[in-house]
Design an enzyme around this catalytic site. Structure first.
Site, PDB file in Angstrom:
ATOM      1  N   CYS A 163       2.928   3.140   5.859  1.00 40.86           N
ATOM      2  CA  CYS A 163       2.083   2.472   4.869  1.00 40.86           C
ATOM      3  C   CYS A 163       1.550   1.212   5.550  1.00 40.86           C
ATOM      4  O   CYS A 163       2.315   0.516   6.235  1.00 40.86           O
ATOM      5  CB  CYS A 163       2.917   2.116   3.645  1.00 40.86           C
ATOM      6  SG  CYS A 163       2.095   0.999   2.486  1.00 40.86           S
ATOM      7  N   CYS A 177      -5.348   3.160   4.828  1.00 41.80           N
ATOM      8  CA  CYS A 177      -4.334   3.411   3.803  1.00 41.80           C
ATOM      9  C   CYS A 177      -3.811   4.827   4.025  1.00 41.80           C
ATOM     10  O   CYS A 177      -4.584   5.786   3.979  1.00 41.80           O
ATOM     11  CB  CYS A 177      -4.996   3.283   2.428  1.00 41.80           C
ATOM     12  SG  CYS A 177      -3.936   3.677   1.039  1.00 41.80           S
TER      13      CYS A 177
HETATM   14  N1  DGL Z   1      -1.445   0.462   2.181  1.00 41.29           N
HETATM   15  C1  DGL Z   1      -1.280   1.660   1.422  1.00 41.29           C
HETATM   16  C2  DGL Z   1      -0.788   2.805   2.323  1.00 41.29           C
HETATM   17  O1  DGL Z   1      -0.941   2.743   3.484  1.00 41.29           O
HETATM   18  C3  DGL Z   1      -0.421   1.349   0.266  1.00 41.29           C
HETATM   19  C4  DGL Z   1      -0.296   2.498  -0.665  1.00 41.29           C
HETATM   20  C5  DGL Z   1      -0.193   2.181  -2.098  1.00 41.29           C
HETATM   21  O2  DGL Z   1      -1.046   1.457  -2.602  1.00 41.29           O
HETATM   22  O3  DGL Z   1       0.723   2.711  -2.719  1.00 41.29           O
HETATM   23  O4  DGL Z   1      -0.273   3.785   1.923  1.00 41.29           O
END
Ligand code: DGL
Length: 259
Positions: free
Chosen positions: A183, A73
């Protein structure tokens, strides 16, 4: 210890895009994936809350015996990985937007970046961006609403297409030749983005690099699993298991877990 699993967590289902890269490169490694979907998105939550949620995920993975943790993430990495590295005794692999390769290879001197608010406003992102992309035009857009739609199983929807059209417009106007996906939910958007972007724009993400880094760090710490027993891959979510199943596209067990 080397036969213990690799732990992977994300604010939701997006980190499965990183799990796929890791599983492809290291098929004999056991893995445990945590999708904290009930708390997604992390993006707007602020550093303190993102750190507290990252601690909760880390402790659960450590309780399950993980030998290394991949913070799959960008938002959790850019806000919390320093804290995690200081407080826990296993190696952590993080993910950051691939701004460096885009800045090095752009020919139009314009690069687009789509990420969450939490990533774009983080100190770690400004540092990387300042170091490598000062000389180019970086068009940053917060992908507001995208994570929520993917979490609700609405990846292929008209609303998604309309949101992306709005976010890409200033990038296309600025003649970007690279779009950086900042993301881990966003690699699932690639087919839609390719339709909306001019042909010459390359879409890049950091997934393969994270898998290579995981391999290198396991190797460095003598933690690579050398056994040829087929890997066990466990997926846990505190949201709807069906959304992860559909993204994994195979016959995987995804369990609901209240964490
Ligand atoms: N998959 C997460 C990232 O890479 C999502 C972020 C979120 O939950 O806002 O940032």
């Amino acid at each position: 210890m080397s036969s213990n699993p690799i732990g992977i967590f994300d604010s939701g289902v997006g980190g499965t895009s990183i799990w796929k890269e890791i599983h492809q490169l290291l098929p004999h490694e056991h893995t445990i994936y945590l999708s904290d979907s009930v708390n997604a998105p992390y993006g707007p939550k602020g550093k303190e809350t993102i750190t507290a949620l990252s601690i909760k995920n880390t402790e659960l993975l450590l309780k399950k015996g993980c030998k290394l943790i991949v913070v799959a993430c960008n938002t959790a990495t850019t806000n919390a990985i320093n804290y995690l590295r200081q407080h826990y005794n296993v190696p952590f692999i993080g993910i950051e937007p691939a701004i460096k390769p885009a800045a090095l290879h752009t020919k139009t001197n314009a690069v687009g970046i789509l990420a969450t608010k939490g990533t774009l406003s983080s100190a770690l992102f400004s540092k990387t961006s300042g170091e490598f992309a000062q000389h180019i035009n970086v068009i940053e857009r917060e992908g507001k609403g995208i994570v929520e739609l993917i979490e609700r199983g609405k990846l292929h929807s008209e609303t998604m297409k309309s949101l992306l059209t709005v976010y890409l417009e200033p990038m296309i106007k600025a003649n970007i030749d690279y779009l950086v996906l900042g993301c881990t939910h966003y690699p699932y958007l690639t087919p839609i983005l390719s339709e909306l972007l001019p042909n010459h724009v390359r879409i890049i993400d950091s997934g393969a690099a994270v898998a290579r880094q995981t391999q290198a760090i396991l190797n460095e710490n003598s933690l690579l699993n050398t056994s040829l027993i087929p890997a066990k891959n466990e997926f846990y979510t505190n949201g709807d298991p069906e959304v992860i199943r559909s993204l994994l596209g195979g016959d995987f067990d995804v369990e609901y877990l209240n964490f």
